[in-house]
Motif scaffolding. Structure first.
Motif, PDB file in Angstrom:
ATOM      1  N   GLY A 219       4.468  -1.296  -0.985  1.00  0.00           N
ATOM      2  CA  GLY A 219       3.313  -2.180  -0.905  1.00  0.00           C
ATOM      3  C   GLY A 219       2.783  -2.607  -2.248  1.00  0.00           C
ATOM      4  O   GLY A 219       2.057  -3.605  -2.347  1.00  0.00           O
ATOM      5  N   PHE A 226       4.391  -4.918   2.703  1.00  0.00           N
ATOM      6  CA  PHE A 226       3.688  -4.274   3.822  1.00  0.00           C
ATOM      7  C   PHE A 226       4.589  -4.146   5.043  1.00  0.00           C
ATOM      8  O   PHE A 226       4.245  -3.415   5.986  1.00  0.00           O
ATOM      9  N   TRP A 308      -0.334  -1.544  -0.516  1.00  0.00           N
ATOM     10  CA  TRP A 308      -0.575  -2.970  -0.282  1.00  0.00           C
ATOM     11  C   TRP A 308      -2.057  -3.254  -0.095  1.00  0.00           C
ATOM     12  O   TRP A 308      -2.607  -4.162  -0.727  1.00  0.00           O
TER      13      TRP A 308
END
Length: 461
Positions: A219, A226, A308
């Motif tokens: 991420g 993601f 992320w």
């Protein structure tokens, strides 16, 4: 290590210990004449990595030779200092804060380096702090090392599910994709693929904390990273559901409500010795529901989206809009999720006004990716692989932006190559030279198209 169970076909030989292939000259000559290529001799990780390195090194040398013949003064700069890599090197050298304004087709674009995720420039800066090399060389070192780690992780995933032969061919096919020249450039796709492959392997082997940590790293590598967290979360949710059903009260007939999940779903016809341990759609299936195991599962699931989400929130806070700031930065680059309207409009415009020679193969690659995903679904691959590829495809098809970059965005979707890898292994066992011709043709296309993209087309990748 926990054992897993699934349906297996006894008529498919294992990758190790399989019957020896007959020799083509066996009927007419006692010595068998020329030996047929043996798939089973290339099933280990060292062989797979050797093939990967040989292919990618040859491809990179051909790019450099083509650049030199075309008169480029610094051929290596085409691999180490092209397009997005310059943005990453700016972040590595000075941190975030660069903004550029330019006009494209009469429209003003104000672009910020906040659109680029921090892990790759951080690693590049770390390399320059340790080794006496420039930014371009450091970027290539990070990318090449990541590509090798990714190939190793891909082999582990393939071997666990379908055996060593399929795993080796899976790595080879990933190395000879049309856009695999990106694996030899200072780009972030090798880094994302490395985190994704090892995270998926951790999920399939029940290492939930490692899966979460690696998903968090993915991420931080790229915007579409993601997809790895989504795969880990989907597998964790499936596993929690399975455990809840296994703990449910037994029926009046004395059978548990969830005990059949261990064999109800198969990841496909196994092609190797790992078949008896291959997990079903939900990933790993531990034999016992210990408290520590559940704790590790929840920990991995909690860690997976942190990379992320953390960066997106940091950019949002910096922009004064915690939830929307990052997406506004992406919108300034012309990149937004529009449910595929931009992709459809591009294809329609391309069919009427074909402008670039790179676009036909780009459209073909995207269509083939959809077909391969359908085959992966029909193959009943494990759920984490399906979710991971599905999210990557959703981002590619549903997002606007520069269409010619979409094949590059699909490079990390290596599980899409599992169906053709299995088919190629079956072909190699029945008609070895047919498989050799197929691999040779794909390799030639990869080398030629890669050199064309980097040296002659000079299209933004």
């Amino acid at each position: 290590m926990t054992e897993f169970h699934t349906l297996a076909r006894p008529d498919v030989p294992d990758a190790v210990g399989a019957p020896r292939l007959p020799r083509p000259g066996g009927r007419g000559r006692p010595d068998g004449g020329f030996r047929r290529p043996r798939v089973e001799s290339l099933t280990g990780a060292p062989a797979a990595l050797a093939l990967f390195l040989a292919v990618r090194l040859t491809g990179a040398l051909l790019v450099l030779a083509s650049a030199r013949s075309a008169g480029h003064a610094h051929p290596l700069a085409l691999l180490g200092r092209s397009w997005d890599s310059l943005w990453y090197f700016g972040i590595a050298a000075h941190g975030y804060g660069e903004i550029r304004a330019d006009h494209h087709h009469g429209e003003l674009f104000v672009r910020s380096d906040l659109a680029f995720f921090p892990l790759y420039p951080g690693l590049v800066r770390a390399v320059t702090a340790v080794l006496p090399v420039g930014w371009g060389a450091a970027g290539l070192l990070v990318s090449w090392a990541s590509a090798v780690l990714a190939a190793y992780g891909i082999h582990l995933v393939g071997r666990r599910l379908y055996g060593g032969a399929v795993a080796t061919v899976l790595v080879l096919l990933w190395a000879v994709l049309p856009h695999s020249v990106v694996l030899s450039m200072a780009y972030t796709e090798p880094l994302l693929t490395a985190f994704a492959a090892w995270a998926l392997y951790a999920v399939l082997s029940g290492r939930w904390v490692w899966a979460g940590v690696l998903a968090a790293g993915a991420g931080l590598a790229r915007p579409n990273g993601f997809a790895v967290a989504a795969a880990v979360l989907a597998a964790a949710g499936w596993e929690l559901r399975r455990r809840a059903r296994a703990r449910a009260p037994r029926t009046a007939h004395g059978t548990g409500t969830g005990t059949g999940t261990g064999t109800a779903h198969s990841p496909g016809t196994p092609d190797g010795p790992a078949a008896s341990r291959a997990p079903g759609p939900g990933g790993p299936r531990p034999a016992a529901d210990s408290g520590g195991s559940v704790h590790r599962l929840w920990t991995g699931a909690a860690l997976a989206p942190l990379g992320w989400c953390g960066y997106v929130l940091w950019v949002g806070v910096r922009q004064g809009d915690p939830l929307g700031g990052y997406f506004r930065v992406q919108d300034q680059w012309g990149s937004r999720f529009d449910l595929g309207r931009g992709s459809v409009e591009f294809v329609r415009h391309f069919m009427v006004h074909a402008t670039r020679s790179v676009h036909p193969l780009t459209v073909v690659i995207v269509v083939l990716a959809l077909l391969l995903f359908a085959l992966l679904l029909a193959d009943r691959a494990p759920l984490p692989l399906l979710v991971y590829c599905g999210v990557l495809l959703l981002v590619v098809l549903g997002g606007s932006g520069y269409f010619a970059s979409k094949p590059r965005f699909l490079l990390p979707a290596f599980p899409l190559l599992i169906p053709p890898a299995r088919a190629l292994v079956r072909t190699a066992r029945a008609r070895p030279w047919h498989a050799v011709l197929v691999v040779g043709a794909l390799t030639g296309l990869s080398f030629a198209y890669g050199a064309y993209l980097v040296v002659f087309a000079r299209a933004a990748l």
